[in-house]
Scaffold this motif. Structure first.
Motif, PDB file in Angstrom:
ATOM      1  N   ILE A  28       0.684  -1.244  -0.154  1.00 62.79           N
ATOM      2  CA  ILE A  28       0.051   0.027   0.132  1.00 62.79           C
ATOM      3  C   ILE A  28       1.002   1.268   0.048  1.00 62.79           C
ATOM      4  O   ILE A  28       2.020   1.180   0.318  1.00 62.79           O
ATOM      5  N   GLU A  29       0.357   2.524  -0.409  1.00 60.76           N
ATOM      6  CA  GLU A  29       0.978   3.658  -0.466  1.00 60.76           C
ATOM      7  C   GLU A  29       1.261   4.164   1.136  1.00 60.76           C
ATOM      8  O   GLU A  29       2.386   4.604   1.124  1.00 60.76           O
ATOM      9  N   GLU A  30       0.242   3.944   1.947  1.00 63.27           N
ATOM     10  CA  GLU A  30       0.516   4.743   3.120  1.00 63.27           C
ATOM     11  C   GLU A  30       1.230   3.530   4.162  1.00 63.27           C
ATOM     12  O   GLU A  30       1.705   2.285   3.572  1.00 63.27           O
ATOM     13  N   LEU A  31       1.722   4.025   5.119  1.00 68.61           N
ATOM     14  CA  LEU A  31       2.399   2.968   6.102  1.00 68.61           C
ATOM     15  C   LEU A  31       1.518   1.881   6.486  1.00 68.61           C
ATOM     16  O   LEU A  31       1.699   0.562   6.889  1.00 68.61           O
ATOM     17  N   TYR A  32       0.228   2.423   7.215  1.00 69.35           N
ATOM     18  CA  TYR A  32      -0.698   1.506   7.411  1.00 69.35           C
ATOM     19  C   TYR A  32      -2.009   2.006   7.130  1.00 69.35           C
ATOM     20  O   TYR A  32      -2.393   3.076   6.872  1.00 69.35           O
ATOM     21  N   ARG A  33      -3.084   1.085   6.992  1.00 65.97           N
ATOM     22  CA  ARG A  33      -4.682   1.441   6.846  1.00 65.97           C
ATOM     23  C   ARG A  33      -5.326   0.409   7.677  1.00 65.97           C
ATOM     24  O   ARG A  33      -4.902  -0.610   8.022  1.00 65.97           O
ATOM     25  N   ILE A  34      -6.274   0.977   8.164  1.00 63.14           N
ATOM     26  CA  ILE A  34      -7.249   0.200   8.714  1.00 63.14           C
ATOM     27  C   ILE A  34      -8.835   0.389   8.238  1.00 63.14           C
ATOM     28  O   ILE A  34      -9.232   1.557   7.991  1.00 63.14           O
ATOM     29  N   GLU A  35      -9.338  -0.586   7.855  1.00 62.03           N
ATOM     30  CA  GLU A  35     -10.807  -0.877   7.313  1.00 62.03           C
ATOM     31  C   GLU A  35     -11.708  -1.379   8.298  1.00 62.03           C
ATOM     32  O   GLU A  35     -11.343  -2.596   8.447  1.00 62.03           O
ATOM     33  N   VAL A  36     -12.440  -0.687   9.006  1.00 62.78           N
ATOM     34  CA  VAL A  36     -13.526  -1.299   9.883  1.00 62.78           C
ATOM     35  C   VAL A  36     -14.747  -1.366   9.115  1.00 62.78           C
ATOM     36  O   VAL A  36     -15.467  -0.247   8.841  1.00 62.78           O
ATOM     37  N   GLY A  37     -15.468  -2.814   9.042  1.00 62.72           N
ATOM     38  CA  GLY A  37     -16.691  -2.883   8.658  1.00 62.72           C
ATOM     39  C   GLY A  37     -17.505  -3.633   9.686  1.00 62.72           C
ATOM     40  O   GLY A  37     -17.075  -3.719  10.765  1.00 62.72           O
ATOM     41  N   ARG A  89     -16.216  -1.799  22.906  1.00 63.71           N
ATOM     42  CA  ARG A  89     -16.256  -3.008  21.985  1.00 63.71           C
ATOM     43  C   ARG A  89     -16.686  -2.746  20.608  1.00 63.71           C
ATOM     44  O   ARG A  89     -16.591  -3.483  19.901  1.00 63.71           O
ATOM     45  N   HIS A  90     -17.313  -1.617  20.598  1.00 61.58           N
ATOM     46  CA  HIS A  90     -18.207  -1.405  19.381  1.00 61.58           C
ATOM     47  C   HIS A  90     -17.472   0.005  18.711  1.00 61.58           C
ATOM     48  O   HIS A  90     -17.392   0.843  18.760  1.00 61.58           O
ATOM     49  N   ILE A  91     -16.534  -0.760  17.714  1.00 60.54           N
ATOM     50  CA  ILE A  91     -15.656   0.172  16.958  1.00 60.54           C
ATOM     51  C   ILE A  91     -16.394   0.814  15.716  1.00 60.54           C
ATOM     52  O   ILE A  91     -16.855   0.133  14.803  1.00 60.54           O
ATOM     53  N   PRO A  92     -16.570   1.990  15.750  1.00 61.15           N
ATOM     54  CA  PRO A  92     -17.329   2.564  14.547  1.00 61.15           C
ATOM     55  C   PRO A  92     -16.711   2.131  13.190  1.00 61.15           C
ATOM     56  O   PRO A  92     -15.238   2.395  12.978  1.00 61.15           O
ATOM     57  N   ALA A  93     -17.491   1.944  12.052  1.00 66.98           N
ATOM     58  CA  ALA A  93     -16.859   1.653  10.760  1.00 66.98           C
ATOM     59  C   ALA A  93     -16.204   3.081  10.292  1.00 66.98           C
ATOM     60  O   ALA A  93     -16.555   4.180  10.195  1.00 66.98           O
ATOM     61  N   CYS A  94     -15.144   2.883   9.593  1.00 63.18           N
ATOM     62  CA  CYS A  94     -14.277   3.707   9.033  1.00 63.18           C
ATOM     63  C   CYS A  94     -13.133   3.213   8.252  1.00 63.18           C
ATOM     64  O   CYS A  94     -12.991   1.938   8.429  1.00 63.18           O
TER      65      CYS A  94
END
Length: 599
Positions: free
Chosen positions: A69-78, A108-113
């Motif tokens: 990936i272009e970034e150092l890290y990415r997080i995908e929360v679905g 424990r409820h992680i918003p989608a982002c």
């Protein structure tokens, strides 16, 4: 979201992912991936009392992925999955640190982002003093490393003069409880597991007071040996005699002892504040050649020796910046640590290193040395200034410093906000002082409202340890006379500190165990500051004959300090080896004798 550092890009989506007892972590089979997963499992268990499983199950998972990936890290929360994606496994680790903070904020409820992020500076460090009085236990060092990792710092240096078990130097380190080779090796691996480079940092030129005080090595001092220990002398008189080849041989042995213990390919030789150079045994030579020439010649000898072991050399730049005519004499592959801890650092001192083609780190400070509570506003402003220079001159990194002058009475807990300021700005998060403090309250202190309290306590800290030490050790008033505070303000501070102490105690009752440790340090600081301010008032009344009415007995103040020291020692022993606590006790014993002899 109140993440620290704040990511570069956040896209908020509908819904959330809920962590429950069926949630698993999916990771690769390699050791590094399992290390990241294990740390995340332990964190979730500590915060949510849910023990995640490591599994290849694709349902209800937190997936650890290495991808180009272009970034150092990415997080995908679905709604069904969280993907922690890194350019490499280090990137996955940083994604996991961000997820930890999301758990602190949202449970424990992680918003989608979708979060994508990378730092402004590749090198983001913290520099911690383990030599001027306080030698942390290995467990405390690991806590410091965990804090660095949580805020995505990737370099840590421990400052050492005499607090390592150097071979042939039992006479030197016997005054303390030194770190051992086994402790350094274990700590280096602990740092590696958190993608932190542990860079060795030992004094090799100046700041060798304890070495030069001994019978066996006193002849290597530029000045004659001092007859008794003093905090002030240890800060001011400590430079090797550069004309003696034996001085260089001692330095080489120290380097040889320490270098093999760590995996870093860098080595910080320090070489700062050589105050005595050319003032004693080399005075005639200094008149002939110049102090700067003496400095550069010995520095190059140390540099060449470290480079012969295929290490990159770092050194503090304060002396060479004062003598720019000699910058051209240094090897171009050095890394200059360009430090300043206040707000009046001329840009020219950054520019001159840049124009001469050297790599440099900008080095601000957490502003806790010589105090019982860090000056958080000054730390923030100093970090901001030095990071502005760093961005303008595209320096290699930021190294945020935490010193322990005069016995190291300041606690690491007080330095945590400053550490976070440095980590935030080095990553690229330039939020205002108030906004960043609000985020610290949430992410570090579980939204207890602690930052506003410790900020106010620091602003009521009128009498610092520098003033007290110089006055009682040497009867020097230069720092005491710089204190500009009125009688009315001191009286207000007394009442306000008492009130803030009660506020902290209320927070303590509600806090988790790890936050309680920080609050114990803040409670001690609050009470200790009150007593230091009172000590200043006594000096003003008795020595300067000011017409202030004091509503306490001097003997009662002495007793209060003694009871406070009892609690101070208990907290010290939780986190640190006994090391040099006895020096602090002895110092205040003399202060209290003085108080009791006053009529």
């Amino acid at each position: 979201m109140n993440l620290i550092p704040m990511p570069k890009n956040i896209i908020n989506n509908e819904g959330h992912f809920s962590i429950d007892f069926n949630t698993s972590i999916k990771c690769q089979l390699d050791k590094a991936s399992h290390n990241v997963a294990d740390q995340l499992v332990n964190f979730v268990d500590s915060k949510l009392s849910i023990k995640l499983k490591k599994s290849s199950n694709a349902e209800g998972v937190i997936d650890l992925i290495v991808d180009d990936i272009e970034e150092l890290y990415r997080i995908e929360v679905g709604k069904e999955k969280i993907s922690l994606i890194g350019k490499d496994i280090k990137g996955v680790f940083y994604a996991s640190q961000t997820l930890k903070q999301l758990i602190v904020e949202y449970g424990r409820h992680i918003p989608a982002c979708i979060i994508s992020d990378k730092p402004d500076f590749g090198d983001r460090g913290f520099y911690h003093d383990v030599t001027r009085g306080k030698v942390p236990k290995l467990e405390r060092l690991k806590e410091i490393a965990d804090t660095c990792a949580y805020y995505k710092l990737n370099q840590l240096q421990l400052y050492i003069e005499h607090t390592f078990l150097f071979s042939g130097q039992s006479e030197v380190w016997s005054v303390t409880d030194p770190l051992s080779a086994d402790e350094i090796i274990e700590f280096d691996q602990y740092c590696q597991d958190r993608y932190i480079e542990l860079v060795p940092s030992i004094s090799t030129f100046g700041h060798l007071y304890e070495l030069l005080q001994t019978e066996s090595y006193k002849h290597l001092s530029e000045l004659d040996r001092f007859d008794y220990f003093s905090f002030e002398d240890r800060m001011s008189h400590h430079t090797l005699n550069v004309s003696l080849e034996e001085s260089f041989e001692v330095v080489k042995r120290m380097i040889d002892d320490f270098m093999p213990l760590v995996s870093s390919n860098r080595f910080n030789i320090c070489a700062d504040e050589t105050f005595d150079l050319g003032e004693g045994k080399n005075a005639d030579l200094a008149k002939k050649l110049g102090k700067s020439k003496l400095y550069v010649d010995f520095l190059i000898k140390i540099v060449d020796y470290v480079k012969s072991h295929n290490k990159e050399v770092m050194f503090w730049g304060d002396i060479i910046i004062k003598h720019p005519e000699h910058i051209k004499d240094l090897p171009k592959d050095l890394i200059c640590l360009n430090w300043w801890y206040w707000l009046d650092y001329p840009e020219e001192k950054v520019k001159i290193i840049d124009e001469n083609g050297f790599r440099q780190f900008m080095c601000p400070g957490v502003n806790g040395w010589n105090t019982l509570m860090n000056n958080h506003q000054m730390a923030y402003d100093n970090v901001r200034l030095m990071t502005d220079y760093a961005n303008k001159y595209k320096v290699q990194g930021i190294l945020n410093t935490d010193w322990g002058d005069y016995g190291h009475m300041n606690d690491f807990s007080g330095s945590i906000p400053g550490l976070i300021y440095g980590a935030s700005f080095a990553w690229g998060d330039h939020r205002s002082y108030n906004d960043l403090n609000k985020a610290i309250d949430l992410i570090e202190f579980n939204n207890l409202g602690i930052m506003s309290i410790i900020d106010e306590i620091s602003r009521l800290h009128f009498c610092n340890l520098t003033a007290v030490v110089h006055y009682f050790e040497k009867k020097k008033r230069v720092y005491l006379d710089r204190i500009d505070v009125s009688y009315d303000k001191l009286l207000y501070a007394e009442k306000r500190l008492d009130s803030l102490y009660e506020d902290l105690l209320d927070k303590y009752v509600l806090a988790s165990d790890n936050i309680k440790g920080h609050l114990r340090a803040y409670l001690l600081a609050c009470k200790g500051i009150k007593y230091l301010n009172r000590l200043y008032m006594v000096i003003k009344v008795e020595e300067d004959k000011v017409d202030w009415s004091l509503d306490f007995k001097y003997s009662d103040l002495a007793s209060d300090i003694e009871y406070w020291l009892l609690d101070f020692k208990k907290k010290w022993y939780i986190d640190n080896k006994p090391s040099e606590i006895y020096r602090i006790v002895n110092f205040f014993k003399d202060v209290n004798i003085w108080l009791r002899r006053l009529k």
